[in-house]
Design an enzyme around this catalytic site. Structure first.
Site, PDB file in Angstrom:
ATOM      1  N   GLY B  11      18.017   7.781  11.609  1.00  0.00           N
ATOM      2  CA  GLY B  11      17.465   6.899  12.643  1.00  0.00           C
ATOM      3  C   GLY B  11      15.978   6.729  12.484  1.00  0.00           C
ATOM      4  N   GLY B  15      17.336   2.901   9.615  1.00  0.00           N
ATOM      5  CA  GLY B  15      18.584   3.142  10.330  1.00  0.00           C
ATOM      6  C   GLY B  15      18.601   2.483  11.701  1.00  0.00           C
ATOM      7  N   ARG B 298      -2.477   2.756  -5.435  1.00  0.00           N
ATOM      8  CA  ARG B 298      -2.466   4.215  -5.228  1.00  0.00           C
ATOM      9  C   ARG B 298      -2.414   5.040  -6.503  1.00  0.00           C
ATOM     10  NH1 ARG B 298       1.238   4.349   0.138  1.00  0.00           N
ATOM     11  NH2 ARG B 298      -0.470   3.486   1.338  1.00  0.00           N
ATOM     12  N   HIS B 365       3.982  11.686  -1.846  1.00  0.00           N
ATOM     13  CA  HIS B 365       3.963  10.871  -0.641  1.00  0.00           C
ATOM     14  C   HIS B 365       5.190   9.986  -0.440  1.00  0.00           C
ATOM     15  CE1 HIS B 365       2.246   8.558   2.576  1.00  0.00           C
ATOM     16  NE2 HIS B 365       2.213   7.441   1.867  1.00  0.00           N
ATOM     17  N   SER B 419       6.251  -0.369   2.719  1.00  0.00           N
ATOM     18  CA  SER B 419       7.458   0.413   2.941  1.00  0.00           C
ATOM     19  C   SER B 419       8.035   0.184   4.331  1.00  0.00           C
ATOM     20  CB  SER B 419       7.157   1.887   2.742  1.00  0.00           C
ATOM     21  OG  SER B 419       8.243   2.641   3.178  1.00  0.00           O
ATOM     22  N   LEU B 420       7.174   0.156   5.328  1.00  0.00           N
ATOM     23  CA  LEU B 420       7.684  -0.128   6.675  1.00  0.00           C
ATOM     24  C   LEU B 420       8.417  -1.452   6.628  1.00  0.00           C
ATOM     25  CD1 LEU B 420       4.650   0.948   8.891  1.00  0.00           C
ATOM     26  CD2 LEU B 420       6.643   2.263   8.222  1.00  0.00           C
TER      27      LEU B 420
HETATM   28  C1  LIG Z   1       2.202  10.237   6.234  1.00  0.00           C
HETATM   29  C2  LIG Z   1       2.844   8.948   5.838  1.00  0.00           C
HETATM   30  C3  LIG Z   1       2.248   7.739   6.169  1.00  0.00           C
HETATM   31  C4  LIG Z   1       2.838   6.524   5.812  1.00  0.00           C
HETATM   32  N1  LIG Z   1       2.215   5.349   6.156  1.00  0.00           N
HETATM   33  C5  LIG Z   1       2.812   4.166   5.829  1.00  0.00           C
HETATM   34  C6  LIG Z   1       2.201   2.930   6.181  1.00  0.00           C
HETATM   35  O1  LIG Z   1       1.140   2.877   6.778  1.00  0.00           O
HETATM   36  N2  LIG Z   1       2.832   1.790   5.840  1.00  0.00           N
HETATM   37  C7  LIG Z   1       4.035   1.796   5.190  1.00  0.00           C
HETATM   38  O2  LIG Z   1       4.564   0.717   4.932  1.00  0.00           O
HETATM   39  N3  LIG Z   1       4.634   2.961   4.857  1.00  0.00           N
HETATM   40  C8  LIG Z   1       4.053   4.144   5.154  1.00  0.00           C
HETATM   41  N4  LIG Z   1       4.662   5.322   4.802  1.00  0.00           N
HETATM   42  C9  LIG Z   1       6.020   5.316   4.253  1.00  0.00           C
HETATM   43  C10 LIG Z   1       7.042   5.113   5.379  1.00  0.00           C
HETATM   44  O3  LIG Z   1       6.621   5.760   6.533  1.00  0.00           O
HETATM   45  C11 LIG Z   1       8.405   5.662   5.035  1.00  0.00           C
HETATM   46  O4  LIG Z   1       8.778   5.228   3.772  1.00  0.00           O
HETATM   47  C12 LIG Z   1       9.449   5.166   6.026  1.00  0.00           C
HETATM   48  O5  LIG Z   1       9.067   5.475   7.332  1.00  0.00           O
HETATM   49  C13 LIG Z   1      10.815   5.713   5.742  1.00  0.00           C
HETATM   50  O6  LIG Z   1      11.693   5.289   6.749  1.00  0.00           O
HETATM   51  P1  LIG Z   1      13.237   5.496   6.654  1.00  0.00           P
HETATM   52  O7  LIG Z   1      13.829   4.762   7.810  1.00  0.00           O
HETATM   53  O8  LIG Z   1      13.726   5.144   5.317  1.00  0.00           O
HETATM   54  O9  LIG Z   1      13.493   7.050   6.805  1.00  0.00           O
HETATM   55  P2  LIG Z   1      12.860   8.196   7.778  1.00  0.00           P
HETATM   56  O10 LIG Z   1      11.975   7.670   8.826  1.00  0.00           O
HETATM   57  O11 LIG Z   1      12.368   9.233   6.869  1.00  0.00           O
HETATM   58  O12 LIG Z   1      14.143   8.700   8.518  1.00  0.00           O
HETATM   59  C14 LIG Z   1      15.154   9.435   7.898  1.00  0.00           C
HETATM   60  C15 LIG Z   1      16.247   9.648   8.904  1.00  0.00           C
HETATM   61  O13 LIG Z   1      17.345  10.237   8.256  1.00  0.00           O
HETATM   62  C16 LIG Z   1      17.792  11.341   8.986  1.00  0.00           C
HETATM   63  N5  LIG Z   1      18.385  12.302   8.059  1.00  0.00           N
HETATM   64  C17 LIG Z   1      17.887  12.757   6.879  1.00  0.00           C
HETATM   65  N6  LIG Z   1      18.726  13.638   6.329  1.00  0.00           N
HETATM   66  C18 LIG Z   1      19.795  13.733   7.160  1.00  0.00           C
HETATM   67  C19 LIG Z   1      20.992  14.487   7.156  1.00  0.00           C
HETATM   68  N7  LIG Z   1      21.298  15.331   6.176  1.00  0.00           N
HETATM   69  N8  LIG Z   1      21.831  14.342   8.196  1.00  0.00           N
HETATM   70  C20 LIG Z   1      21.557  13.504   9.227  1.00  0.00           C
HETATM   71  N9  LIG Z   1      20.433  12.773   9.270  1.00  0.00           N
HETATM   72  C21 LIG Z   1      19.569  12.884   8.257  1.00  0.00           C
HETATM   73  C22 LIG Z   1      16.586  11.870   9.702  1.00  0.00           C
HETATM   74  O14 LIG Z   1      16.942  12.602  10.838  1.00  0.00           O
HETATM   75  C23 LIG Z   1      15.873  10.574  10.045  1.00  0.00           C
HETATM   76  O15 LIG Z   1      16.375  10.044  11.253  1.00  0.00           O
HETATM   77  C24 LIG Z   1       4.054   6.540   5.110  1.00  0.00           C
HETATM   78  C25 LIG Z   1       4.651   7.744   4.772  1.00  0.00           C
HETATM   79  C26 LIG Z   1       4.043   8.948   5.094  1.00  0.00           C
HETATM   80  C27 LIG Z   1       4.626  10.221   4.614  1.00  0.00           C
END
Ligand SMILES: Cc1cc2nc3c(=O)[nH]c(=O)nc-3n(C[C@H](O)[C@H](O)[C@H](O)COP(=O)(O)OP(=O)(O)OC[C@H]3O[C@@H](n4cnc5c(N)ncnc54)[C@H](O)[C@@H]3O)c2cc1C
Ligand code: SF4
Ligand code: SF4
Ligand code: FES
Lengths: 252, 660
Positions: B11, B15, B298, B365, B419-420
């Protein structure tokens, strides 16, 4: 020998068990925070009395005080474990660090509590903007800088629970929704589209568990790690519900 | 026919975007997450989210240029139709977020404000204070809560995804997950499963990522047969704050708003940094990359900081590698825009970055690589056929992957604030694909499958947990994790040499053996975090192997993957004619390198380790060109490359002519 810090932790195995205290001597590292302390204990769960124990259960995710997961009572004050630096804690209280779970929520295990009631309160006050749908309808309403600057601080609430922990009116026997949810209701009422559900939110705030339950002790605002102006929101909620009730009265 | 369900695992932004779109279409969703979704890793994103906007348009920007910057920044390693579609939709994605109430920063007129991020010349990045990720995830979380109140979404928070359930034909029919409080393991029958489980930073021990970013979920899907793409492409962020538990990010927005990176010219100069005069400071990014300055992509900023601190010995401190990131000279108004991230520094370092330059160093990162997913190209637009069931679907029918967990969109290197966008975009487009799939089912639904299929899967996972709990070994899982992270960080991050990578692969083998001997310090059956961690550790060791093996085999430099022994030598001639000749050689080498390596690495699970293969990349829209940031004679390379391209075209046409 390297310096160690005695860390006293209130432990509880399951929601139904009683609690007990355990102390761990954790080797000091410069710059360490309480989550590091808990990680070190997990890696070597040996009590100060050299009894082998289990890793202490705790919640954590972001480690930068933005997700709200790791809230606990540290040296008597509710706060986030990840941003609680050991050096600062030792300055507050030189001899040891004491960790306890929050008291306003059911304990799951050790330092993990169940904060679901806070999320339920968000549902109750309809903390969302009811848009027509997710298809392309152009941009949102224009928002002045001043309005954004008022809304942004409220929108930083991470549902961490510090405010309700400190609130004398919030507990598991009272229906009070607590300051965080009140503040969210105000946030969404102030949004041009969110205001569609304004009356519903005010109805919840006027009802049992709403604004009338707040005793105005202002504890909440003092402990909020995001410095959210909770008492301003509460005051606004007070005014808005008064007007709402007058409207209701005339409407009837 | 039984009711249809979709399981969304994860989520974060991806998600949640998928869940709200599915719910809007009336599809029932089980949303499974290890942490309450509102606390997902996405909250960490600070800087912002990219799209073309009315402001940049007037400076000549377009969706096409956003697309171009993204593939150029990613060193052309991404399938272009996806990236094109994403950049085309970006302005509408931001509009939607705006409508959902995201508190984007505003201009005096009340419009959305934008800032500039790395790898572009345009101010494309919309932001909400310095907590954009938090603000975006809250907006989506609120929408999902709305659907939850309506009964379309059922959340299972504090549940650990253990693996997909595949029927005899190989189709996914659901998942097994474990309640992390009660430790109950159960199955969820589902007609489609969406994995949105984020990146795998913890494979490197400490990173800028959150505690949940183990890659465990991706590992479980990989083990079940989903291919893994480009594992070796791991972004190392140039500016993080060293810490004992985590390397906290100092967002690129600090540089976007004018922050400058420097070191004192005198090694370990112990003067107060503010008292060091400008001519005794080495602003190395500005000197080496006059065009982009502090806002180079980067991978380049990372290598330069590494080079200056490690190779040149100019680290600010003796016992800890770091450079200065300086925002002290910015106006108070500009500093205010950065309040959120400056507070992080202040909170965790105890010094005020408005007064003293921050100390930073690179940290792992972002995972560009991830689970393999398909797409369907629209031959007219060059983008995607929206709604195609192939979009975001993995090689296992019924498993879709979105967000950081997939291998698409960012190629060899991700641009900041993209990425967002890719997370939300992939979440939004996967929904109509799944909807179409659900409508097309002729066979029975998941709930009509035999009970034995689900029970068998649950039993298998219970047995696995049981083995871990009963193991009578002597190895400590946290120690193994530390050793894994240390070795991966040392040898498989910024600078990669084959001998070093081989030693890490040997280390991984050793750790894999020792893992068989791991002993849990908690063998209880209530909220056993020791078990969840140790299980994920097994997956991390497996994924480390995929990453390291991919890095070993890829003998070239591309994006974040940097192998000095395989670097095309830079040009050094001063004489224009010689320089031109060198450029021709350089371009020839570049072409050969692309012929060999402009391919995605694909890993498939076998019990003996990953089976590697290479997949060609769709570069049909923007032909690959050399990435020449800061190279001597960059313009000449560009020119020669264009000439070579034109010549190849003429030859091709001539060839086609004779054939006719
Ligand atoms: C410090 C930081 C700053 C960033 N700043 C930026 C920015 O300014 N701009 C930008 O575009 N990107 C940025 N990024 C990158 C971006 O934040 C991430 O790539 C993005 O938020 C990932 O989102 P996601 O929905 O893929 O997964 P996540 O937000 O990582 O969510 C993963 C989900 O999967 C669930 N999950 C994982 N494993 C399991 C499991 N085994 N069972 C059940 N649930 C599980 C977790 O509970 C979570 O809900 C940044 C990243 C970091 C680390
Ligand atoms: S002001 Fe109201 S909400 Fe805040 S702590 Fe006091 S009683 Fe609780
Ligand atoms: S209002 Fe502040 S203290 Fe209360 S939950 Fe939100 S962030 Fe935490
Ligand atoms: S771990 Fe997220 S607030 Fe502490």
């Amino acid at each position: 020998m390297a310096k160690t810090i005695p860390v006293k932790i209130k432990r509880q195995d399951t929601p139904h068990d009683g609690s007990r205290w355990e102390t761990f001597d954790v080797p000091y590292e410069s710059g360490m925070n309480v989550t590091t302390v808990l990680q070190r204990i997990a890696a070597n769960p040996m009590t100060a009395e050299q009894q082998s124990s289990t890793p202490v259960a705790y919640d954590a995710c972001c480690l930068e005080e933005i997700c709200g997961a790791c809230t606990m009572v540290i040296n008597g004050r509710v706060r986030q474990a990840c941003s609680a630096l050991v050096d600062d804690l030792l300055q507050e209280q030189a001899d040891s660090i004491e960790l306890q779970p929050m008291t306003k929520f059911p304990v799951v295990r050790d330092l993990v509590v169940n904060r679901q009631p806070m999320f339920n309160s968000l549902s109750k006050v309809k903390a969302w903007v009811r848009v027509d749908g997710y298809h392309d309808m152009g941009s949102g309403p224009r928002v002045s800088e001043a309005t954004q600057e008022e809304a942004y601080p409220l929108s930083r609430c991470m549902t961490c629970g510090c405010c309700v922990e400190a609130c004398p009116q919030f507990n598991d026997h009272s229906p009070f929704i607590g300051p965080a949810a009140i503040s969210q209701a105000i946030l969404f009422n102030s949004h041009p589209t969110g205001a569609v559900d304004r009356e519903d939110r005010l109805a919840v705030l006027s009802d049992a568990g709403g604004i009338a339950d707040c005793g105005n002790s202002q504890n909440c605002v003092k402990v909020c790690p995001k410095e959210i102006p909770l008492t301003d929101s509460i005051a606004k909620a007070g005014r808005d519900t008064t007007l709402y009730k007058i409207r209701q009265w005339f409407g009837r | 026919m039984a009711k249809q369900h979709v399981v969304v695992v994860g989520g974060g932004l991806a998600g949640l975007a998928a869940t709200m779109r599915l719910a809007e279409a009336g599809v029932h969703v089980y949303l499974i997450s290890m942490v309450p979704v509102k606390r997902s890793h996405s909250v960490c994103a600070q800087g912002g989210i990219n799209s073309v906007n009315n402001y940049t348009r007037q400076q000549g920007d377009s969706e096409w240029l956003h697309f171009d910057d993204t593939v150029y920044g990613g060193d052309f390693l991404q399938h272009q139709p996806l990236v094109k579609e994403m950049c085309d939709w970006a302005p509408r994605v931001i509009d939607l977020l705006d409508r959902l109430g995201v508190t984007f920063n505003r201009t005096p007129e009340g419009l959305r404000d934008q800032r500039r991020f790395g790898g572009t010349m345009y101010k494309r990045t919309a932001f909400a204070g310095a907590t954009t990720g938090q603000q975006l995830i809250y907006a989506l979380d609120e929408q999902v809560r709305r659907w939850e109140a309506d009964g379309l979404v059922e959340k299972f928070e504090y549940w650990d995804f253990l693996g997909p359930i595949l029927d005899d034909s190989g189709r996914c029919r659901g998942v097994v997950a474990q309640d992390m409080f009660s430790m109950e393991t159960r199955s969820f029958a589902a007609d489609a499963v969406v994995l949105a489980t984020g990146g795998c930073g913890l494979v490197f021990g400490r990173s800028t990522m959150s505690m949940i970013c183990t890659g465990g979920a991706a590992g479980r899907a990989y083990k079940a047969g989903v291919k893994y793409g480009n594992g070796e492409f791991v972004q190392v962020h140039p500016t993080a704050i060293p810490g004992t538990d985590k390397l906290r990010l100092m967002s690129e927005s600090a540089r976007g708003e004018g922050g400058r990176v420097w070191v004192p010219k005198k090694p370990q100069d112990d003067r107060d940094p503010r008292s060091i005069p400008a001519n005794e400071r080495y602003y190395f990014l500005e000197e080496r990359y006059p065009k982009y300055g502090n806002l180079v992509p980067r991978d380049i900023a990372t290598r330069e900081i590494f080079d200056v601190c490690v190779n040149m010995g100019l680290s600010v401190e003796q016992d800890q590698l770091c450079a200065y990131l300086d925002v002290t000279e910015l106006s108070p108004e500009t500093q205010k825009k950065l309040d959120g991230i400056l507070e992080i520094y202040e909170k965790f370092q105890g010094a005020d970055p408005r007064q003293v330059p921050m100390k930073i160093f690179p940290a792992v990162h972002y995972s560009m690589g991830g689970l393999w997913v398909d797409y369907e190209k629209n031959t007219t637009t060059g983008g995607l056929v929206l709604g195609s069931q192939r979009n975001q679907q993995s090689n296992i029918p019924g498993i879709f992957v979105i967000g950081e967990a997939d291998y698409q969109y960012h190629g060899g290197n991700r641009l900041g604030a993209n990425s967002l966008l890719s997370c939300i975009f992939s979440g939004l487009i996967v929904a109509p694909s799944i909807e179409n799939m659900l409508h097309s089912f002729s066979a029975g639904n998941a709930e009509d499958q035999p009970i034995s299929l689900f029970d068998g899967a649950v039993k298998e996972h219970e047995a696995h947990a049981d083995r871990l709990i009963k193991n009578q070994g002597s190895e400590n899982p946290y120690q193994i994790h530390k050793e894994l992270g240390d070795s991966m960080t040392r040898n498989v991050t910024v600078v990669r040499n084959n001998d070093d990578i081989k030693s890490t692969l040997a280390k991984i083998e050793e750790l894999k053996d020792r893992y068989q001997n791991v002993a849990l310090s908690d063998t209880g059956d209530w909220t056993n975090q020791n078990l969840s961690f140790t299980r994920a550790l097994g997956d991390m060791i497996m994924m480390a192997r995929v990453i390291a093996q991919g890095a070993l085999q890829r003998d070239e430099c591309r994006g974040a993957h940097f192998k000095p022994n395989f670097l095309t030598p830079p040009m050094d001639a001063d004489d224009p004619a010689e320089l031109h000749k060198q450029a021709q050689r350089w371009c020839k080498a570049f072409k050969e390198k692309n012929d060999r390596w402009l391919k995605s690495t694909i890993a498939e699970f076998t019990p003996d380790g990953p089976k590697m293969s290479y997949e060609s990349v769709d570069t049909s829209l923007i032909p690959p060109r050399p990435r020449t940031y800061g190279l001597k004679g960059a313009e000449i390379i560009d020119e020669v490359w264009r000439e070579m391209g034109a010549q190849a075209k003429t030859e091709q046409q001539a060839g086609a002519g004779t054939a006719n």
